[in-house]
Design a protein around this motif. Structure first.
Motif, mmCIF file in Angstrom:
data_model
loop_
_atom_site.group_PDB
_atom_site.id
_atom_site.type_symbol
_atom_site.label_atom_id
_atom_site.label_comp_id
_atom_site.label_asym_id
_atom_site.label_seq_id
_atom_site.Cartn_x
_atom_site.Cartn_y
_atom_site.Cartn_z
ATOM 1 N N HIS A 33 -6.855 44.156 -7.217
ATOM 2 C CA HIS A 33 -7.381 43.141 -6.296
ATOM 3 C C HIS A 33 -7.924 41.914 -7.037
ATOM 4 O O HIS A 33 -7.592 40.779 -6.658
ATOM 5 N N PRO A 34 -8.738 42.083 -8.066
ATOM 6 C CA PRO A 34 -9.170 40.899 -8.819
ATOM 7 C C PRO A 34 -8.008 40.131 -9.451
ATOM 8 O O PRO A 34 -7.976 38.897 -9.405
ATOM 9 N N LEU A 37 -6.175 38.137 -6.732
ATOM 10 C CA LEU A 37 -6.957 37.002 -6.244
ATOM 11 C C LEU A 37 -7.091 35.915 -7.308
ATOM 12 O O LEU A 37 -6.918 34.722 -7.030
ATOM 13 N N LEU A 38 -7.401 36.315 -8.527
ATOM 14 C CA LEU A 38 -7.623 35.342 -9.593
ATOM 15 C C LEU A 38 -6.350 34.541 -9.892
ATOM 16 O O LEU A 38 -6.396 33.311 -10.040
ATOM 17 N N GLN A 41 -5.607 31.990 -7.395
ATOM 18 C CA GLN A 41 -6.513 30.856 -7.492
ATOM 19 C C GLN A 41 -6.257 30.004 -8.740
ATOM 20 O O GLN A 41 -7.037 29.117 -9.060
ATOM 21 N N LYS A 224 -12.808 43.026 -4.971
ATOM 22 C CA LYS A 224 -12.356 41.716 -4.508
ATOM 23 C C LYS A 224 -13.529 40.743 -4.460
ATOM 24 O O LYS A 224 -13.405 39.572 -4.842
ATOM 25 N N GLY A 225 -14.683 41.212 -3.983
ATOM 26 C CA GLY A 225 -15.859 40.365 -3.907
ATOM 27 C C GLY A 225 -16.321 39.880 -5.273
ATOM 28 O O GLY A 225 -16.784 38.746 -5.412
ATOM 29 N N ALA A 227 -14.306 39.358 -7.813
ATOM 30 C CA ALA A 227 -13.348 38.317 -8.186
ATOM 31 C C ALA A 227 -13.650 37.008 -7.470
ATOM 32 O O ALA A 227 -13.562 35.928 -8.063
ATOM 33 N N GLU A 228 -14.002 37.090 -6.203
ATOM 34 C CA GLU A 228 -14.365 35.884 -5.453
ATOM 35 C C GLU A 228 -15.587 35.210 -6.071
ATOM 36 O O GLU A 228 -15.653 33.974 -6.156
ATOM 37 N N ALA A 229 -16.536 36.016 -6.519
ATOM 38 C CA ALA A 229 -17.741 35.472 -7.166
ATOM 39 C C ALA A 229 -17.406 34.838 -8.510
ATOM 40 O O ALA A 229 -18.025 33.833 -8.902
ATOM 41 N N VAL A 231 -14.547 33.339 -9.229
ATOM 42 C CA VAL A 231 -13.951 32.053 -8.890
ATOM 43 C C VAL A 231 -15.026 31.037 -8.547
ATOM 44 O O VAL A 231 -15.009 29.892 -9.027
ATOM 45 N N GLN A 232 -15.985 31.441 -7.725
ATOM 46 C CA GLN A 232 -17.069 30.532 -7.335
ATOM 47 C C GLN A 232 -17.885 30.095 -8.542
ATOM 48 O O GLN A 232 -18.252 28.923 -8.678
#
Length: 237
Positions: A33-34, A37-38, A41, A224-225, A227-229, A231-232
């Motif tokens: 998942h990371p 997503l990464l 992005q 996933k969360g 990975a989202e963090a 990116v942020q």
């Protein structure tokens, strides 16, 4: 650093679950998942492990992800990534090439990355250059022995907010007597009175804790969360 931020993903090289005779390693969904997503992005992902070469994938994580389309696609399409990881030592002195370092879980990190001096040196280097340091599930085991940059020799995690695989989750997995230590207990100890260990209200629920450039996730549902963090934290820098 180029316009495409780079993330160094560190996998375990340990494939045996204590003295049980069962295999272990890194956990499929916590990389799948990371990575998905990464890369979507615009990040470039590089995989490393303590010994380099093939990094053992926990077979139980394949079974657990049997209905997870992202993990299954990653398993069939990206296997070359973990079959030919670079040795960790080849990244010493190269933190400036990367925006973040990330440690997926699986039980393997509890046995090797928790005490690996090269891994600890890399984390120190990334942290000293204000890079993102992230880990999920058992991945935070790689952080527990890392020293901070201060003269007092305090732990890198001292005074920080973190999460990781909980005692209750380890007990439910039936491995609390197999792992070399309980991650929640060790994290509580290392963060000290000035820090805090956070966890979701329910076992196996998503929980991501962001403390500056330190990002940790509790369990597979948190990958996933995390990975989202990442990116942020990178794009928002």
């Amino acid at each position: 650093m180029s316009d495409s931020p780079k993330v160094l993903v560190v996998l375990t090289s340990h494939g045996k679950l204590g003295d049980t005779g069962k295999p272990t390693g890194w956990y499929l969904s916590e990389l799948a998942h990371p990575y998905t997503l990464l890369t979507a992005q615009g990040f470039t992902v590089t995989l490393a492990s303590p010994t380099g070469g093939p990094a053992p994938l926990d077979p139980s994580s394949i079974e657990a992800a049997s209905s997870d389309a992202i993990s299954q696609a990653f398993l069939t399409e990206q296997n070359a990534l973990w079959e030919s990881t670079a040795p960790l030592e080849s990244f010493l002195g190269r933190a400036d090439d990367f925006a973040a370092i990330f440690f997926p879980g699986g039980h393997g990190p509890m046995f090797d990355l928790a005490e690996d001096p090269t891994s600890q040196a890399l984390i120190q280097e990334f942290a000293s250059k204000d890079k993102v340091v992230a880990a999920v599930c058992h991945g935070p085991a790689a952080l527990v022995g890392v020293k901070g940059s201060g003269a007092k020799g305090e732990a890198f995690l001292n005074g920080r907010a973190v999460t990781g695989f909980t005692n209750a989750e380890e007990e439910e997995a039936g491995l609390d007597a197999v792992v070399p230590f309980l991650l929640e207990d060790r994290l509580v100890q290392v963060v000290g009175k000035g820090g805090r260990f956070e966890k979701a209200d329910e076992k196996w629920a998503e929980k991501v804790v962001v403390d500056g450039k330190l990002i940790t996730g509790q369990n597979p549902a948190s990958a996933k969360g995390v990975a989202e963090a990442i990116v942020q934290a990178v794009w928002g820098a």
